[in-house]
Design a protein around this motif. Structure first.
Motif, mmCIF file in Angstrom:
data_model
loop_
_atom_site.group_PDB
_atom_site.id
_atom_site.type_symbol
_atom_site.label_atom_id
_atom_site.label_comp_id
_atom_site.label_asym_id
_atom_site.label_seq_id
_atom_site.Cartn_x
_atom_site.Cartn_y
_atom_site.Cartn_z
ATOM 1 N N ASP A 1 0.828 -1.195 0.000
ATOM 2 C CA ASP A 1 0.000 0.000 0.000
ATOM 3 C C ASP A 1 0.864 1.248 0.000
ATOM 4 O O ASP A 1 1.989 1.252 0.502
ATOM 5 C CB ASP A 1 -0.907 0.018 1.235
ATOM 6 C CG ASP A 1 -2.066 -0.949 1.106
ATOM 7 O OD1 ASP A 1 -2.361 -1.363 -0.025
ATOM 8 O OD2 ASP A 1 -2.663 -1.304 2.135
ATOM 9 N N ASP A 2 0.323 2.306 -0.566
ATOM 10 C CA ASP A 2 0.999 3.596 -0.526
ATOM 11 C C ASP A 2 0.788 4.234 0.847
ATOM 12 O O ASP A 2 -0.338 4.251 1.356
ATOM 13 C CB ASP A 2 0.446 4.522 -1.616
ATOM 14 C CG ASP A 2 1.216 5.813 -1.692
ATOM 15 O OD1 ASP A 2 0.825 6.770 -0.982
ATOM 16 O OD2 ASP A 2 2.188 5.893 -2.452
ATOM 17 N N GLY B 1 -2.229 6.567 -1.859
ATOM 18 C CA GLY B 1 -2.227 6.549 -3.320
ATOM 19 C C GLY B 1 -2.272 5.141 -3.871
ATOM 20 O O GLY B 1 -2.659 4.186 -3.186
ATOM 21 N N SER B 2 -1.836 5.020 -5.117
ATOM 22 C CA SER B 2 -1.868 3.719 -5.788
ATOM 23 C C SER B 2 -0.906 2.743 -5.127
ATOM 24 O O SER B 2 0.195 3.124 -4.730
ATOM 25 C CB SER B 2 -1.500 3.880 -7.263
ATOM 26 O OG SER B 2 -2.453 4.675 -7.927
ATOM 27 N N THR C 1 1.760 -0.536 -4.873
ATOM 28 C CA THR C 1 2.896 -0.988 -5.670
ATOM 29 C C THR C 1 2.861 -2.505 -5.776
ATOM 30 O O THR C 1 2.705 -3.195 -4.768
ATOM 31 C CB THR C 1 4.231 -0.545 -5.040
ATOM 32 O OG1 THR C 1 4.255 0.882 -4.946
ATOM 33 C CG2 THR C 1 5.405 -1.004 -5.889
ATOM 34 N N LYS D 1 3.996 0.941 -9.720
ATOM 35 C CA LYS D 1 2.805 1.510 -9.084
ATOM 36 C C LYS D 1 1.640 1.349 -10.045
ATOM 37 O O LYS D 1 1.727 1.728 -11.219
ATOM 38 C CB LYS D 1 3.034 2.991 -8.758
ATOM 39 C CG LYS D 1 3.639 3.242 -7.381
ATOM 40 C CD LYS D 1 3.650 4.721 -7.066
ATOM 41 C CE LYS D 1 4.055 4.966 -5.621
ATOM 42 N NZ LYS D 1 3.053 4.463 -4.668
ATOM 43 N N SER E 1 -2.940 1.132 -10.355
ATOM 44 C CA SER E 1 -4.221 1.296 -9.684
ATOM 45 C C SER E 1 -4.637 -0.052 -9.110
ATOM 46 O O SER E 1 -4.114 -1.104 -9.505
ATOM 47 C CB SER E 1 -5.276 1.781 -10.680
ATOM 48 O OG SER E 1 -5.587 0.762 -11.622
ATOM 49 N N ARG E 2 -5.577 -0.025 -8.191
ATOM 50 C CA ARG E 2 -6.003 -1.294 -7.582
ATOM 51 C C ARG E 2 -6.611 -2.232 -8.638
ATOM 52 O O ARG E 2 -6.431 -3.450 -8.575
ATOM 53 C CB ARG E 2 -6.995 -1.024 -6.453
ATOM 54 C CG ARG E 2 -6.363 -0.207 -5.326
ATOM 55 C CD ARG E 2 -7.254 -0.062 -4.119
ATOM 56 N NE ARG E 2 -6.637 0.825 -3.142
ATOM 57 C CZ ARG E 2 -5.668 0.471 -2.308
ATOM 58 N NH1 ARG E 2 -5.213 -0.764 -2.338
ATOM 59 N NH2 ARG E 2 -5.150 1.347 -1.446
ATOM 60 N N GLN F 1 -5.712 -2.351 -11.789
ATOM 61 C CA GLN F 1 -4.599 -2.887 -12.570
ATOM 62 C C GLN F 1 -3.831 -3.952 -11.805
ATOM 63 O O GLN F 1 -3.337 -4.913 -12.405
ATOM 64 C CB GLN F 1 -3.657 -1.748 -12.968
ATOM 65 C CG GLN F 1 -4.228 -0.808 -14.013
ATOM 66 C CD GLN F 1 -3.341 0.412 -14.251
ATOM 67 O OE1 GLN F 1 -2.746 0.946 -13.310
ATOM 68 N NE2 GLN F 1 -3.231 0.830 -15.499
#
Length: 362
Positions: free
Chosen positions: A107-108, A112-113, A115, A134, A136-137, A139
């Protein structure tokens, strides 16, 4: 970018502050939260060149997901534990060469997005490769799903501490073999953390009961059938190592002696036994057993209980023997490897044909 910092450090020696630049380089290579916090302090230095070098190092660390705390507090002792944000781990089953993919999701720290961090590990060669992105969830989930979308692949969530152990074990093996660790390993490993436990056995033993698996008559006992499952079709002994035994097998079938089919078959079986004992030492058998155990764990977690139980059954059977040709699974794998090697020879040497029925017979 690091070369710029090193160049600045060299030029800085003549101006009396080379040590400060060396500290910046060391902190960037250290690549953890403590280093980022210290670089944040140096970035506020009055010297513009030193401040610029620290900001450049901070940017490089930020790319890998490491950022200084919003308000680093000098009151926190250096030994205070760093918050570990890696909260998910996944693993693929073993491939035929002993490789598998180990995946972490981190988690960021600022919401954020996340990793996605992946490592290619091998139980004979150690840590082979790594990657970090990094995403998006959505992706992240798409990337994870893509691992299982390929024929013969399966991926499943595993215990985070065991995943850390596998990563450390692979890195330690690389060091032992004097193979260089992939660039960026230290920074990524600091985000993942150290394992709390040394795992002498696969976690599959906490998921499946060996006695129940042995007693379950609905489970196939056939190693040949298991090796035909998509997850295990690539499992072969090294065909380069097998080559001398393939020649012996062909010689046995083409003997000038007048032998009937039963005698030729007996000689071929003896070659297979000798090849199994020579190539699958006790150490190699232990390695294949662990491959079966961890693959059974992944299959069980992935919702394939029957395949998991069959793989676990074969793993249990390898515990009971120390000579390869006496282990049905080991012998079946060697014979299957012979068949693949002979088929490849037949294709390469057409129109020459192997002796009729040899592939089926062995």
């Amino acid at each position: 970018m690091r070369s710029n910092n090193r160049a600045a450090a060299e030029s800085g020696k003549s101006e009396g502050f080379g040590d400060a630049f060396q500290e910046v380089i060391r902190l960037e290579e250290q690549g953890d939260l403590d280093a980022a916090n210290r670089l944040q302090e140096i970035a506020g230095d009055r010297d513009k060149a030193l401040s610029k070098a620290a900001r450049r190092a901070l940017y490089n660390l930020k790319i890998t997901g490491i950022e200084p705390a919003a308000n680093p507090s000098p009151q926190i002792p250096p030994s205070a534990p760093v918050r570990n944000l890696t909260n998910r781990a996944l693993l693929t089953q073993f491939g035929g060469t002993g490789s598998r993919m180990l995946i972490f999701v981190r988690d960021d720290p600022h919401g954020g997005s996340p990793t996605l961090v992946s490592f290619l590990i091998n139980d004979e060669r150690g840590l082979l490769d790594l990657g970090s992105r990094k995403l998006s969830r959505r992706q992240v989930e798409e990337n994870i799903a893509s691992f299982s979308s390929k024929e013969g692949n399966v991926v499943a969530g595993i215990d985070l501490d065991y995943a850390r152990f596998l990563l450390k074990d692979a890195a330690d093996l690389s060091v032992k073999l004097r193979r260089p660790l992939p660039k960026g390993y230290s920074a990524l490993q600091s985000q993942i953390g150290e394992p709390e436990t040394v795992y002498e056995a696969s976690p599959v033993f906490g998921m499946l009961n060996g006695d129940h698996v042995r007693a379950d008559l609905s489970i196939s006992r056939s190693p040949e059938a298991l090796l035909e499952q998509p997850w295990f079709r690539g499992w072969l002994v090294d065909l380069k190592d097998l080559a001398p035994w393939v020649e012996k097998l062909i010689d046995a079938s083409e003997s000038r002696l007048v032998l009937d089919d039963a005698q030729k078959n007996q000689r071929a079986e003896r070659v297979a036994d000798d090849a199994a004992d020579a190539l699958l030492t006790e150490e190699a058998l232990a390695r294949w057993r662990r491959r079966l155990e961890d693959s059974a764990m992944v299959l069980h977690r992935a919702g394939c209980p029957q395949d998991a139980a069959e793989a676990f059954y074969q793993a249990l059977s390898l515990q009971e023997v120390h000579t390869a040709h006496l282990a049905p699974f080991a012998r079946a794998m060697v014979k299957r490897s012979f068949n693949v090697a002979l088929a490849m020879l037949q294709k390469e040497e057409e129109p020459a044909q192997p002796p009729p029925g040899l592939i089926e017979r062995i």
